[in-house]
Design a protein around this motif. Structure first.
Motif, PDB file in Angstrom:
ATOM      1  N   THR A 208       0.854  -1.184   0.000  1.00  0.00           N
ATOM      2  CA  THR A 208       0.000   0.000   0.000  1.00  0.00           C
ATOM      3  C   THR A 208       0.893   1.238   0.000  1.00  0.00           C
ATOM      4  O   THR A 208       2.031   1.198   0.470  1.00  0.00           O
ATOM      5  N   VAL A 209       0.352   2.327  -0.513  1.00  0.00           N
ATOM      6  CA  VAL A 209       1.041   3.621  -0.479  1.00  0.00           C
ATOM      7  C   VAL A 209       0.072   4.597   0.176  1.00  0.00           C
ATOM      8  O   VAL A 209      -0.699   5.286  -0.500  1.00  0.00           O
ATOM      9  N   ARG A 212      -0.489  10.298  -0.044  1.00  0.00           N
ATOM     10  CA  ARG A 212      -0.832  10.617  -1.430  1.00  0.00           C
ATOM     11  C   ARG A 212       0.298  11.312  -2.180  1.00  0.00           C
ATOM     12  O   ARG A 212       0.419  11.165  -3.392  1.00  0.00           O
ATOM     13  N   ARG A 215       2.367   8.653  -3.575  1.00  0.00           N
ATOM     14  CA  ARG A 215       1.748   8.089  -4.778  1.00  0.00           C
ATOM     15  C   ARG A 215       2.070   8.949  -5.997  1.00  0.00           C
ATOM     16  O   ARG A 215       2.336   8.437  -7.089  1.00  0.00           O
ATOM     17  N   ASN A 219       3.817   7.469  -9.226  1.00  0.00           N
ATOM     18  CA  ASN A 219       3.066   7.499 -10.476  1.00  0.00           C
ATOM     19  C   ASN A 219       3.672   8.457 -11.488  1.00  0.00           C
ATOM     20  O   ASN A 219       3.496   8.285 -12.697  1.00  0.00           O
ATOM     21  N   ALA A 231      -2.786   2.984  -7.176  1.00  0.00           N
ATOM     22  CA  ALA A 231      -3.406   3.634  -6.017  1.00  0.00           C
ATOM     23  C   ALA A 231      -3.931   5.031  -6.321  1.00  0.00           C
ATOM     24  O   ALA A 231      -3.823   5.935  -5.494  1.00  0.00           O
ATOM     25  N   ASP A 237      -5.722  12.966  -6.547  1.00  0.00           N
ATOM     26  CA  ASP A 237      -4.544  12.153  -6.868  1.00  0.00           C
ATOM     27  C   ASP A 237      -4.057  12.459  -8.286  1.00  0.00           C
ATOM     28  O   ASP A 237      -2.850  12.522  -8.538  1.00  0.00           O
TER      29      ASP A 237
END
Length: 719
Positions: A208-209, A212, A215, A219, A231, A237
């Motif tokens: 899990t990340v 945010r 993330r 990403n 995620a 996001d």
């Protein structure tokens, strides 16, 4: 280079894959070089280097030495304006008079001391125009020649480096810890995460990340390299991701100038938005909070060209105000305005983190008849909120029994301002009830250690690292509010900066405060001496780097010693090529050059917003002197900042922080005591494997022990 990054971040030396051979001479050289910088290689490290061929051994040794020297600030030359500092520093006015006399004599004139002093008193003299003022009058080598060799002492710092696994394994371990951590990273660690995300793209990924911004970093790499996003479950996001790949601020605190996106990237971003909104239309409620960035992003993504993703177009319609969507916060605020705090709590129950962050306000606003309903809603949310939010609320509640003298606010950029505390205190029985509920929930979430806990007492006063944004990167840097004992008899502060393109003048200063936080004196470029405190001299230009020092004997009068760095002119802390602050401790009979890495106790970067840096404060108490980390920046003026102009604002912030009760590692250890055996580290090796918690890892723990040191304390925050 991954190896250097790993050493700097973890104090672990990756195993080299170089050819075997006789590297024993290199190992001896490594040991000597590390000792000069205040470090020591464990036996395993020396044996590993000694078993390598000379070439690979030298490569590894050079990487290790370079990494640790940069950690403590020993990679640059720290010259002092007065070559004999801390001795032979003149009185400030006498020095200025001497520089003025040199200017007069250079012009062929003459003047008496009375005339020169009178001229200085008028304030009409530009010190920068005086010969030799603000620039080094000697080389670094001449400084070394003017000082005796450093006198080592038993109390000098010695930090042990341990042998790790391969560089790839160490990088993966660090990547998983940073990416999957529950605590937001600071700027320096976010940059490290970006590097590791590229190196570890095809390896193991975190389950899990939770944060945010993490993330967005992961990403961002995946978007550029054409990998699927992970995620992404809110519209924000996607906005964070667009800011990240545009080189902007993924926290959304500052505006980002979006770059042009390739068609493939536009498709990925718009498809993600479509899927998020299609699955949960209520998530459009977050768009209005960032309407302007969304409008600017829409100009880059051209959503009208992609009819296959109609829900993505709805995001930009909300941003432009063509469609109105009310979010949770808006509905809760409407309930508050009607006096229904209980209904507001019910609305916010859909977002447990937001409810807990609003708990204090709702409890203050709730009439007695509604308070029980608010408490029930808050209690119900405890099981769903993150551990970091629970710890933050527990710390907050612990400070709400009485109004504080001043309420300090610090944002993510570590900018601080102070206001009056006009909140009525919460009732004692309510504070006790909430604290007990939070203690039970936090304790239940702590992982069960595989072995008995062995705790270094020095870690107990470290504030829980609930956000990496509340601290700078560097060496032995602790979270805001943390306390560390100060050994020795003399404090020496130093600040170093190197300008990029224009003349930049930083000024190291010290403000002394008494028991009531009133000014008891100051030392700066305008006052070289006070009560034994000595300034090294003013440097006003740093094309090749410059350092200023201040010595503070720990017999100084006053209760608080507050070092500060002022930008008098030139580039900001974010603009200079390099800037740092640190402190050393020495005994009274230790001599040598002004800077010696073996005496550096901590060194932090200075990269915050503002024109005045307040890294820490030193406080004298029943247990002697302690260093208390501040990590604060003040707005200041665009230029000409001086300690004389900021005495009251500095004192207010110091007082607000010193009076606050921070949640420390001792709190977590106390939660563990009811579930597992806890003993205190006394330097003796335990009989079997342990779970060790401390600032640094000792060298004699049994095999199989789990070690949590400063770089891993965030992993102990409950999930």
């Amino acid at each position: 280079m991954l190896e250097k990054l790993i050493v700097s971040k973890t104090l672990r030396v990756p195993v080299s894959t170089g050819a075997p051979g006789d590297g024993a001479p290199v190992a001896r050289q490594l040991d000597a070089a590390l000792l000069d910088a205040g470090f020591s290689a464990s036996r395993a490290v020396l044996e590993h280097v000694g078993a390598l061929a000379p070439g690979p051994a030298m490569d590894l040794a050079a990487t290790v030495v370079s990494a640790v020297r940069e950690l403590v600030g020993d990679h640059v030359r720290h010259n002092a304006y007065f070559i004999g500092f801390p001795d032979d520093v003149p009185d400030t006015v006498e020095f200025w008079t001497g520089r003025l006399r040199a200017a007069v004599l250079a012009g062929g004139g003459s003047a008496t001391d009375e005339q020169l002093r009178s001229l200085l008193g008028t304030g009409g003299v530009n010190l920068l125009d005086l010969p030799g003022y603000g620039t080094y009058q000697h080389t670094y080598d001449e400084l070394l020649a003017a000082h005796d060799a450093f006198v080592a002492a038993a109390g000098d710092r010695l930090t042990v480096l341990h042998l790790g696994d391969s560089a790839e394994a160490e990088a993966s371990r660090l990547y998983l810890a940073l990416a999957g951590g529950a605590v937001p990273l600071g700027e320096a660690d976010l940059a490290i995460l970006g590097e590791l995300a590229v190196a570890c793209l095809d390896g193991e990924q975190p389950a899990t990340v939770p944060v945010r911004e993490h993330r967005a970093v992961l990403n961002g790499v995946r978007l550029v390299l054409g990998r699927p996003l992970v995620a992404v479950d809110t519209t924000t996001d996607v906005l964070r991701l667009a800011c990240q790949v545009s080189g902007g601020d993924a926290s959304l605190a500052t505006p980002t100038r979006f770059r042009a996106f390739r068609r493939r990237e536009r498709r990925v971003l718009l498809a993600a938005l479509h899927e998020i909104v299609a699955a949960s239309p209520d998530k459009l409620g977050d768009v209005a909070r960032h309407a302007e960035p969304w409008k600017r992003l829409g100009e880059r993504l051209h959503p009208h060209e992609y009819a296959q993703w109609p829900q993505a177009r709805e995001v930009f319609a909300v941003a432009r105000g063509e469609r109105r969507v009310r979010n949770l916060a808006g509905r809760a605020e409407a309930a508050v305005r009607t006096g229904a705090a209980d209904r507001a709590a019910t609305v916010l129950s859909a977002a447990p983190g937001l409810l807990l962050r609003s708990a204090d306000r709702l409890l203050r606003l709730a009439p007695p008849a509604q308070r029980a309903a608010v408490v029930d809603a808050v209690t119900a949310a405890l099981g769903s909120a993150s551990g970091r939010v629970l710890c933050s609320l527990r710390e907050h509640v612990g400070n709400r029994l009485a109004p504080v003298s001043a309420r300090m606010y610090a944002n993510r950029s570590r900018r601080a301002w102070v206001g009056r505390d006009e909140r009525p205190p919460l009732p004692a029985e309510l504070v006790a009830d909430l604290s007990a509920r939070l203690d039970a929930e936090i304790g239940a979430r702590l992982p069960q250690p595989a072995h008995p806990l062995l705790v270094d007492p020095d870690v107990l006063d470290v504030a829980l690292p609930l956000s990496g944004k509340a601290a700078e990167g560097g060496f032995a840097v602790l979270p805001r509010g943390s306390r560390a004992p100060v050994p020795g008899e003399l404090l020496r502060f130093f600040t170093y900066w190197r300008q990029n393109s224009r003349r930049t003048d930083y000024d190291l200063s010290v403000l002394l405060l008494d028991d009531d936080f009133h000014t008891a004196g100051q030392v700066s470029w305008t006052n070289y001496h006070h009560d034994g405190v000595v300034h090294s001299g003013d440097i006003t230009d740093a094309p090749n780097g410059a350092t200023e020092f201040i010595d503070v004997p720990l017999t100084v009068g006053g209760r608080y010693v507050v070092p500060q760095v002022y930008i008098y002119a030139g580039e900001s802390f974010d603009e200079v090529a390099e800037s740092m602050f640190g402190y050393q401790t020495r005994t009274a009979d230790q001599h040598g050059t002004p800077f010696d890495a073996r005496t550096v106790r901590a060194r932090s970067h200075m990269r915050g917003e503002g024109r005045i840096a307040l890294p820490m404060v030193f406080a004298k108490g029943e247990r002697g002197w302690q260093a208390v980390w501040l990590h604060l920046y003040l707005h200041g003026r665009p230029a000409f900042n001086r300690v004389e102009d900021n005495k009251f604002t500095t004192a207010d912030r110091v007082r607000a922080l010193m009076e606050r009760r921070y949640l420390t590692m001792a709190y977590l250890i106390d939660r563990w005591r009811t579930r597992t055996e806890v003993t205190t580290w006394d330097g003796r090796a335990p009989d079997g494997p342990v779970t060790y918690i401390g600032l640094e890892a000792p060298d004699n723990l049994p095999e199989g022990s789990e070690v949590y040191t400063l770089d891993r304390l965030t992993e102990l925050i409950p999930a």
